[in-house]
Design an enzyme around this catalytic site. Structure first.
Site, mmCIF file in Angstrom:
data_model
loop_
_atom_site.group_PDB
_atom_site.id
_atom_site.type_symbol
_atom_site.label_atom_id
_atom_site.label_comp_id
_atom_site.label_asym_id
_atom_site.label_seq_id
_atom_site.Cartn_x
_atom_site.Cartn_y
_atom_site.Cartn_z
ATOM 1 N N HIS A 1 -2.657 3.149 -4.702
ATOM 2 C CA HIS A 1 -2.085 2.616 -3.453
ATOM 3 C C HIS A 1 -0.654 2.114 -3.674
ATOM 4 C CE1 HIS A 1 -5.680 2.831 -0.860
ATOM 5 N NE2 HIS A 1 -6.356 2.570 -1.960
ATOM 6 N N GLU B 1 -9.720 2.792 -5.315
ATOM 7 C CA GLU B 1 -9.299 4.144 -4.958
ATOM 8 C C GLU B 1 -8.049 4.610 -5.712
ATOM 9 O OE1 GLU B 1 -10.833 4.216 -0.360
ATOM 10 O OE2 GLU B 1 -8.921 3.233 -0.722
ATOM 11 N N ASP C 1 0.854 -1.198 0.000
ATOM 12 C CA ASP C 1 0.000 0.000 0.000
ATOM 13 C C ASP C 1 0.884 1.240 0.000
ATOM 14 O OD1 ASP C 1 -2.348 1.723 0.362
ATOM 15 O OD2 ASP C 1 -3.333 -0.148 0.893
HETATM 16 C C1 ACM Z 1 -11.005 -0.601 0.388
HETATM 17 O O1 ACM Z 1 -11.534 -0.608 1.536
HETATM 18 N N1 ACM Z 1 -10.331 0.467 -0.034
HETATM 19 C C2 ACM Z 1 -11.085 -1.739 -0.489
#
Ligand code: ACM
Ligand code: ZN
Length: 553
Positions: free
Chosen positions: A267, A331, A197
């Site tokens: 990420h 995201e 991440d």
């Molecule tokens: C997530 O909770 N961003 C998959």
């Protein structure tokens, strides 16, 4: 292991629900017929049929060994089946994860057709015994008897997962194994390991050593909810490939498959801090020190970025035997792609155009997903992606993980994609467990008590013909605000127990009153195995040492 002398006296107390006796088993078996009388397990010989595969026979032997230790009387392994014994035998007519248990006054017969079936039968038997069976110390005074009962059991869903974010905070191999141990008590069979991440890259990749030399460490962490702060303490850690192999093997012994997640194209700040050439601007980038979503994402305009991802995934696929690889997809801000000449050139070449549904950049993410999916498929594996991969047109064969509520899973199923339900409203275990925020340890927010987890019905909102695409349910445990193992376990338990009934039990077999009554026994198991857990259902909130009485509701 913690051993409570007082619990020696505890006997199995069945819950009586509308005149019918039920047992303290979680997840509750599909079919239970209570008999009369009991069978004494102490010192009973154990027959293991030659038809069992090696691993199943070993699991049966280990159970006999554990029983001998806690009862203080040896359970001999016998070659010929006798009357008064505990017998393990294969029944090839049973489905892969199914099992049956018949307890009569003169013996116990356990049947399954696979390793997981035998493991689940053993877990069910252990839950019918005093909690000391989960320990390693002799508890001679406990009542080592099984009630006479006939159980026929199999799971509702094939995919029964639990996720752990080891990127925001790092958990050691021993802590991960302990997490797997309690998953196995509840018959979960998938561990979704979030390994990368913005705030840390946690898996050794031999071809790209800087991913862990640089990407595994951040220069401090924000304090509490203050996004402007930094505690100034260098933080990090990673798993070597040898450690990962060890965890995979350990999980397999518990009947659990590990699905690794390499989150892309968003990420990825920790990866870009290590290799800035795969970002849109070329950096420099830093391993993020605060929570939230970094705008520094992978540059799909550069062909080298794909080579990088393919190299990483090649090592990941070589390590993990799982048929699925999770490629994230959630995201991903498109800011840098809008400004990047390489990304814009790629958009032009591909003829991607914004329309009323999506921007050209969203279609560019779709292109990334499709390319990575093809690469994974060409290596004989399948992808899972978060529900954002539905934006645009995902390629057939992708499995969708529905996290922004249930709508992604419903949409996926309606389109004929397999889906795994992980809706934040019901199964985000980083959410608070009580409304008394000041008494709870630090959390991201939200409110998800154990009864809300229990109430989740994965078919809600789905038409009959789409239900077959829901392959299972998983809870997610993100760790931005969870820095210690005690806090992690507090967030996990007992919600994991409730999750297991959502995953395992047909809806007609779920019963909140029966489940709630069995939580007392579950907490004895946690105490014996040395887990921290939330006691909100018993009117207490907070981590050990900070426990406070909950206000009356
Ligand atoms: C997530 O909770 N961003 C998959
Ligand atoms: Zn770019």
């Amino acid at each position: 292991m913690k051993f409570l002398a007082a619990s020696l006296m505890i006997v199995l107390t069945p819950f009586v629900c509308s005149g019918k006796k039920t047992l303290n088993i979680v997840p509750y078996p599909q079919k239970v017929e209570m008999g009369t009388g009991s069978f004494g397990m102490k010192g009973a010989p154990v027959f293991i049929s030659g038809s069992l595969d090696k691993m199943s026979a070993k699991a049966a032997e280990e159970f006999a060994g554990r029983l001998s230790t806690v009862t203080g009387k040896k359970n001999d392994i016998i070659k010929e089946q006798t009357k008064k014994c505990i017998s393990f035998d294969t029944d090839a007519s049973l489905a892969r994860e199914a099992y049956t248990i018949n307890v009569e006054r003169n013996g116990v017969r356990i049947s399954a057709s696979s390793y997981n079936g035998f493991l689940y039968a053993i877990q069910t038997i252990k839950q019918m015994l005093p909690a000391e069976i989960y320990g390693t110390e002799c508890a001679k005074g406990a009542r080592w008897k099984l009630p006479c009962v006939s159980i026929s059991d199999k799971p509702r869903f094939a995919y029964r997962g639990m996720h752990l974010d080891c990127a925001r905070h790092f958990f050691s191999v021993e802590e991960v194994k302990k997490y797997l141990d309690i998953m196995s008590v509840y018959k979960l069979n998938v561990f979704h390991w979030h390994l990368t991440d913005d705030q840390g890259w946690r898996i050794e990749i031999k071809k790209y050593p800087k991913l862990t030399e640089i990407g595994a460490y951040r220069n401090g962490t924000m304090a509490g909810h203050d996004f402007t702060s930094n505690d100034g303490i260098r933080y990090g850690g990673f798993y070597t490939q040898e450690e990962i192999k060890d965890v995979i093997k350990y999980a397999a012994g518990l009947g659990i498959t590990i699905i690794p997640e390499i989150d892309l194209p968003g990420h990825m700040a920790a990866a870009l801090a290590s290799y800035p050439e795969f970002g849109c601007t070329g950096g420099p980038y830093e391993v993020w020190t605060r929570w939230g979503i970094s705008k520094n994402v992978l540059c799909p305009g550069k062909e080298a970025s794909f080579k990088f991802i393919e190299d990483v995934l090649t090592e990941v696929m070589d390590l993990f035997p799982s048929e699925y690889i999770h490629i994230g997809g959630d995201e991903c801000p498109k800011d840098s792609w809008k400004e990047c000449p390489d990304c814009q050139k790629r958009i032009k070449e591909l003829g991607l155009k914004s329309d009323k549904n999506h921007s050209a950049e969203q279609y560019l993410q779709n292109y990334v997903t499709a390319r990575v999916q093809k690469f994974v498929n060409d290596h004989g594996k399948k992808i899972i992606g978060w529900d954002e991969i539905l934006e645009g047109n995902p390629a057939p064969g992708a499995t969708i993980m529905s996290w922004r509520g249930v709508k992604g899973g419903i949409q996926a199923a309606n389109m004929g994609f397999d889906a795994i339900m992980t809706p934040n409203k019901y199964v985000y275990f980083d959410y608070l467990q009580s409304k008394e925020k000041d008494k709870e340890p630090l959390a991201i927010g939200g409110y998800l008590p154990v009864d809300s987890v229990y109430a989740y019905e994965p078919y809600n909102g789905l038409k009959e013909s789409a239900r077959k695409y829901i392959i299972g349910v998983q809870a997610n445990l993100w760790t931005e605000y969870i820095a210690t193992n005690a806090h992690l376990e507090y967030n996990l338990l007992p919600r994991l127990a409730a999750l297991s009934e959502v995953q395992w039990c047909n809806s007609e077999n779920k019963n909140w009153a029966r489940f709630k009554a069995s939580l007392k026994h579950q907490t004895r198991i946690y105490d014996t195995m040395g887990y921290v857990y939330c006691k909100d259902v018993f009117g207490i909130i907070g981590l050990p040492g900070q426990e406070r009485k909950a206000s009356a509701k």
